[in-house]
Motif scaffolding. Structure first.
Motif, PDB file in Angstrom:
ATOM      1  N   GLN A 197       0.820  -1.224   0.000  1.00  8.89           N
ATOM      2  CA  GLN A 197       0.000   0.000   0.000  1.00  8.89           C
ATOM      3  C   GLN A 197       0.853   1.274   0.000  1.00  8.89           C
ATOM      4  OE1 GLN A 197      -1.083  -2.616   1.899  1.00  8.89           O
ATOM      5  NE2 GLN A 197      -2.942  -2.985   0.696  1.00  8.89           N
ATOM      6  N   THR A 198       1.907   1.256   0.766  1.00 10.05           N
ATOM      7  CA  THR A 198       2.710   2.480   0.907  1.00 10.05           C
ATOM      8  C   THR A 198       3.880   2.515  -0.073  1.00 10.05           C
ATOM      9  OG1 THR A 198       4.045   1.403   2.573  1.00 10.05           O
ATOM     10  CG2 THR A 198       2.159   2.684   3.354  1.00 10.05           C
ATOM     11  N   HIS A 199       4.190   1.389  -0.726  1.00  8.02           N
ATOM     12  CA  HIS A 199       5.360   1.249  -1.609  1.00  8.02           C
ATOM     13  C   HIS A 199       6.664   1.397  -0.832  1.00  8.02           C
ATOM     14  CE1 HIS A 199       2.213   3.373  -4.247  1.00  8.02           C
ATOM     15  NE2 HIS A 199       2.126   2.064  -4.496  1.00  8.02           N
ATOM     16  N   HIS A 200       6.637   1.051   0.443  1.00  7.78           N
ATOM     17  CA  HIS A 200       7.846   1.164   1.257  1.00  7.78           C
ATOM     18  C   HIS A 200       8.591  -0.163   1.308  1.00  7.78           C
ATOM     19  CE1 HIS A 200       6.055   4.760   3.696  1.00  7.78           C
ATOM     20  NE2 HIS A 200       6.343   5.049   2.442  1.00  7.78           N
ATOM     21  N   ALA A 201       9.908  -0.100   1.125  1.00  2.62           N
ATOM     22  CA  ALA A 201      10.759  -1.280   1.317  1.00  2.62           C
ATOM     23  C   ALA A 201      11.489  -1.087   2.634  1.00  2.62           C
ATOM     24  CB  ALA A 201      11.763  -1.413   0.171  1.00  2.62           C
ATOM     25  N   LEU A 202      11.564  -2.160   3.424  1.00  2.00           N
ATOM     26  CA  LEU A 202      12.121  -2.054   4.772  1.00  2.00           C
ATOM     27  C   LEU A 202      13.330  -2.967   4.911  1.00  2.00           C
ATOM     28  CD1 LEU A 202      11.435  -0.982   7.763  1.00  2.00           C
ATOM     29  CD2 LEU A 202      10.574  -3.300   8.090  1.00  2.00           C
ATOM     30  N   CYS A 203      14.400  -2.416   5.453  1.00  2.00           N
ATOM     31  CA  CYS A 203      15.579  -3.244   5.741  1.00  2.00           C
ATOM     32  C   CYS A 203      15.415  -3.828   7.140  1.00  2.00           C
ATOM     33  CB  CYS A 203      16.852  -2.398   5.666  1.00  2.00           C
ATOM     34  SG  CYS A 203      18.313  -3.352   6.152  1.00  2.00           S
ATOM     35  N   PRO A 204      15.513  -5.154   7.290  1.00  2.00           N
ATOM     36  CA  PRO A 204      15.254  -5.760   8.606  1.00  2.00           C
ATOM     37  C   PRO A 204      16.366  -5.506   9.624  1.00  2.00           C
ATOM     38  CG  PRO A 204      15.961  -7.440   7.046  1.00  2.00           C
ATOM     39  CD  PRO A 204      15.840  -6.163   6.263  1.00  2.00           C
ATOM     40  N   CYS A 205      17.518  -5.065   9.174  1.00  2.00           N
ATOM     41  CA  CYS A 205      18.635  -4.938  10.131  1.00  2.00           C
ATOM     42  C   CYS A 205      18.444  -3.776  11.097  1.00  2.00           C
ATOM     43  CB  CYS A 205      19.958  -4.795   9.391  1.00  2.00           C
ATOM     44  SG  CYS A 205      20.468  -6.352   8.640  1.00  2.00           S
ATOM     45  N   HIS A 206      18.217  -2.565  10.557  1.00  2.00           N
ATOM     46  CA  HIS A 206      18.079  -1.400  11.453  1.00  2.00           C
ATOM     47  C   HIS A 206      16.879  -0.547  11.043  1.00  2.00           C
ATOM     48  CE1 HIS A 206      22.407  -2.469  10.956  1.00  2.00           C
ATOM     49  NE2 HIS A 206      22.265  -2.661  12.232  1.00  2.00           N
ATOM     50  N   GLN A 207      15.964  -1.161  10.328  1.00  2.00           N
ATOM     51  CA  GLN A 207      14.673  -0.535   9.985  1.00  2.00           C
ATOM     52  C   GLN A 207      14.772   0.673   9.066  1.00  2.00           C
ATOM     53  OE1 GLN A 207      14.961  -1.800  13.399  1.00  2.00           O
ATOM     54  NE2 GLN A 207      14.115  -3.517  12.256  1.00  2.00           N
ATOM     55  N   SER A 208      15.790   0.778   8.259  1.00  2.00           N
ATOM     56  CA  SER A 208      15.777   1.838   7.246  1.00  2.00           C
ATOM     57  C   SER A 208      14.630   1.559   6.293  1.00  2.00           C
ATOM     58  CB  SER A 208      17.096   1.859   6.472  1.00  2.00           C
ATOM     59  OG  SER A 208      18.093   2.460   7.254  1.00  2.00           O
ATOM     60  N   THR A 209      13.909   2.618   5.931  1.00  2.00           N
ATOM     61  CA  THR A 209      12.732   2.466   5.073  1.00  2.00           C
ATOM     62  C   THR A 209      12.898   3.347   3.840  1.00  2.00           C
ATOM     63  OG1 THR A 209      11.445   2.121   7.085  1.00  2.00           O
ATOM     64  CG2 THR A 209      10.203   2.541   5.070  1.00  2.00           C
ATOM     65  N   PHE A 210      12.612   2.777   2.673  1.00  2.00           N
ATOM     66  CA  PHE A 210      12.821   3.470   1.398  1.00  2.00           C
ATOM     67  C   PHE A 210      11.482   3.558   0.670  1.00  2.00           C
ATOM     68  CE2 PHE A 210      16.558   1.126   2.691  1.00  2.00           C
ATOM     69  CZ  PHE A 210      17.602   2.021   2.498  1.00  2.00           C
ATOM     70  N   ASP A 211      11.204   4.736   0.103  1.00  5.40           N
ATOM     71  CA  ASP A 211       9.966   4.917  -0.639  1.00  5.40           C
ATOM     72  C   ASP A 211      10.229   4.592  -2.113  1.00  5.40           C
ATOM     73  OD1 ASP A 211       7.641   5.644  -1.817  1.00  5.40           O
ATOM     74  OD2 ASP A 211       7.548   7.666  -0.962  1.00  5.40           O
ATOM     75  N   LEU A 212       9.782   3.422  -2.550  1.00  5.94           N
ATOM     76  CA  LEU A 212      10.083   2.971  -3.911  1.00  5.94           C
ATOM     77  C   LEU A 212       9.271   3.722  -4.957  1.00  5.94           C
ATOM     78  CD1 LEU A 212      10.540  -0.882  -3.520  1.00  5.94           C
ATOM     79  CD2 LEU A 212      12.152   0.987  -3.154  1.00  5.94           C
ATOM     80  N   ALA A 213       8.270   4.504  -4.537  1.00  2.00           N
ATOM     81  CA  ALA A 213       7.523   5.308  -5.508  1.00  2.00           C
ATOM     82  C   ALA A 213       8.125   6.713  -5.631  1.00  2.00           C
ATOM     83  CB  ALA A 213       6.056   5.407  -5.069  1.00  2.00           C
ATOM     84  N   ASP A 214       9.161   6.957  -4.886  1.00  2.12           N
ATOM     85  CA  ASP A 214       9.759   8.295  -4.909  1.00  2.12           C
ATOM     86  C   ASP A 214      11.294   8.194  -4.967  1.00  2.12           C
ATOM     87  OD1 ASP A 214      10.102  10.992  -4.856  1.00  2.12           O
ATOM     88  OD2 ASP A 214       9.585  11.253  -2.747  1.00  2.12           O
ATOM     89  N   GLY A 215      11.770   7.472  -5.959  1.00  2.63           N
ATOM     90  CA  GLY A 215      13.222   7.358  -6.146  1.00  2.63           C
ATOM     91  C   GLY A 215      13.913   6.555  -5.077  1.00  2.63           C
ATOM     92  N   ALA A 216      13.178   5.756  -4.309  1.00  2.00           N
ATOM     93  CA  ALA A 216      13.737   4.934  -3.217  1.00  2.00           C
ATOM     94  C   ALA A 216      14.479   5.789  -2.212  1.00  2.00           C
ATOM     95  CB  ALA A 216      14.634   3.819  -3.765  1.00  2.00           C
ATOM     96  N   ARG A 217      13.986   7.022  -1.994  1.00  2.00           N
ATOM     97  CA  ARG A 217      14.658   7.877  -1.008  1.00  2.00           C
ATOM     98  C   ARG A 217      14.383   7.330   0.387  1.00  2.00           C
ATOM     99  NH1 ARG A 217      11.328  11.605   1.589  1.00  2.00           N
ATOM    100  NH2 ARG A 217       9.185  11.496   0.817  1.00  2.00           N
TER     101      ARG A 217
END
Ligand code: FES
Length: 352
Positions: A291-311
């Motif tokens: 729903q949010t297009h967010h990718a989450l790194c399980p190590c330290h919870q960095s979250t990237f918005d894949l609909a906005d250049g993965a910022r």
């Protein structure tokens, strides 16, 4: 030779007034302070030749430490990693490990033994009883500590016994070198290896699970697919190094949902390809929220918005995920249109 053998006139004045005497236990107050026993001088306090012998012993131990450290470094350089040696009762063990362990052990032990022998035979051993006092460092206390420190330095005879001082400094200077030479075992520096991956123009995107080249129809909206470059097989030499750099996340978004203009240009019908390697410290990203297009790194919870250049929208990562430009070849398969245009993985590699 004991202190009893020394003529009385040779005894230092300090022995004339003992710090206290052992008192018979007070039957009425068993917790009464029994006082300090009379101070007994060591042979080194009374005989300069004995003191010299102790000085030479301490210097010898520090010298042994220096030689052992040199032996450690020589072993590290000269003994092949795969050479073994028979040591009873251990059997066949690595000659390099054995030599490193023995030499470093001797180097550290000799420094410790030298320091203990120095303290026991040459430093002042006068017993001192100090009354308890409030724990606060007023000016008077600090001045006393300062004076005590200077007195301790004087009593350690480090200024007078130059042989001890010099060999100790040599031993303490050489021992840290053991840690420095071990840095070589950390392996080669990455250099520019992270700036290039296996991706190049025309390489097909292959599904990591099925090992089949991907077509646009294989990537459903909201799904997360992991891909690798064609020609990279698990049994290949260097597979782990290559896959650690080239692993991709493939996501299909509604083209209208893509906010970043370049992301849209580098995608195909809403399918975008991003590096799977987190830009924090390099964990593989594995969670995607549709729903949010967010990718989450399980190590330290960095979250990237894949609909906005993965910022980065949360967490310690300092850089957006690198995007791979993709298209479709004449046969309808998804292909790369070049390599990543920036290094993959932790963003600190880009510095300099
Ligand atoms: S490695 Fe991904 S957040 Fe730390």
């Amino acid at each position: 030779m004991s202190s009893q053998d020394i003529p009385e006139e040779n005894l230092p004045a300090a022995q004339d007034h003992a710090h206290g005497s052992v008192k018979v236990a007070d039957e009425e107050n068993p917790f009464a302070d029994p006082g300090l026993p009379p101070h007994e001088h060591r042979i080194q306090d009374l005989d300069e030749r004995a003191a010299k012998r102790s000085e030479r012993t301490v210097a010898l131990l520090f010298t042994v430490s220096m030689l052992a450290t040199v032996g450690f470094i020589a072993s590290f350089v000269a003994i092949p990693v795969d050479k073994s040696v028979y040591i009873w009762p251990l059997g066949h063990i690595s000659a390099l490990n054995f030599a490193l362990g023995m030499t470093l052990g001797v180097a550290l032990f000799a420094i410790g033994a030298g320091a203990v022998h120095w303290a026991r035979t040459l430093m002042s051993d006068e017993e001192v009883a100090d009354e308890r006092h409030a724990i606060e460092a007023d000016a008077e206390t600090r001045a006393k500590v300062h004076a005590d420190f200077k007195q301790g330095a004087k009593e350690s005879v480090i200024g007078r016994r130059k042989l001890i001082r010099n060999t100790m400094l040599g031993a303490l200077t050489l021992v840290p070198l053991s840690g420095v030479v071990l840095l070589r075992d950390l392996g080669p520096l990455p250099g520019t290896s992270l700036r290039h991956t296996m991706w190049s123009k025309g390489k097909l995107l292959v599904n990591m699970n099925t090992n089949e080249p991907l077509r646009p129809a294989d990537v459903a909206v909201g799904s997360l697919t992991f891909a690798k470059p064609e020609g990279l097989e698990e049994h290949d030499e260097g597979f782990m190094n290559e896959i650690a750099k080239a692993a991709l996340m493939i996501i299909r978004l509604e083209p209208d949902a893509i906010k970043d203009k370049r992301e849209l240009e580098w995608s195909h019908e809403g399918i975008v390809a991003y590096s799977k390697i987190c830009t924090h410290v390099g964990c593989p990203i594995s969670l995607y929220e549709q729903q949010t297009h967010h990718a989450l790194c399980p190590c330290h919870q960095s979250t990237f918005d894949l609909a906005d250049g993965a910022r980065v929208i949360f967490g310690p990562a300092g850089h957006a995920l690198p995007q791979l430009r993709i298209g479709v070849n004449d046969e309808g398969y998804l292909e790369a249109l070049g390599d990543f245009d920036e290094p993959v993985g932790p963003s600190f590699w880009e510095r300099g």
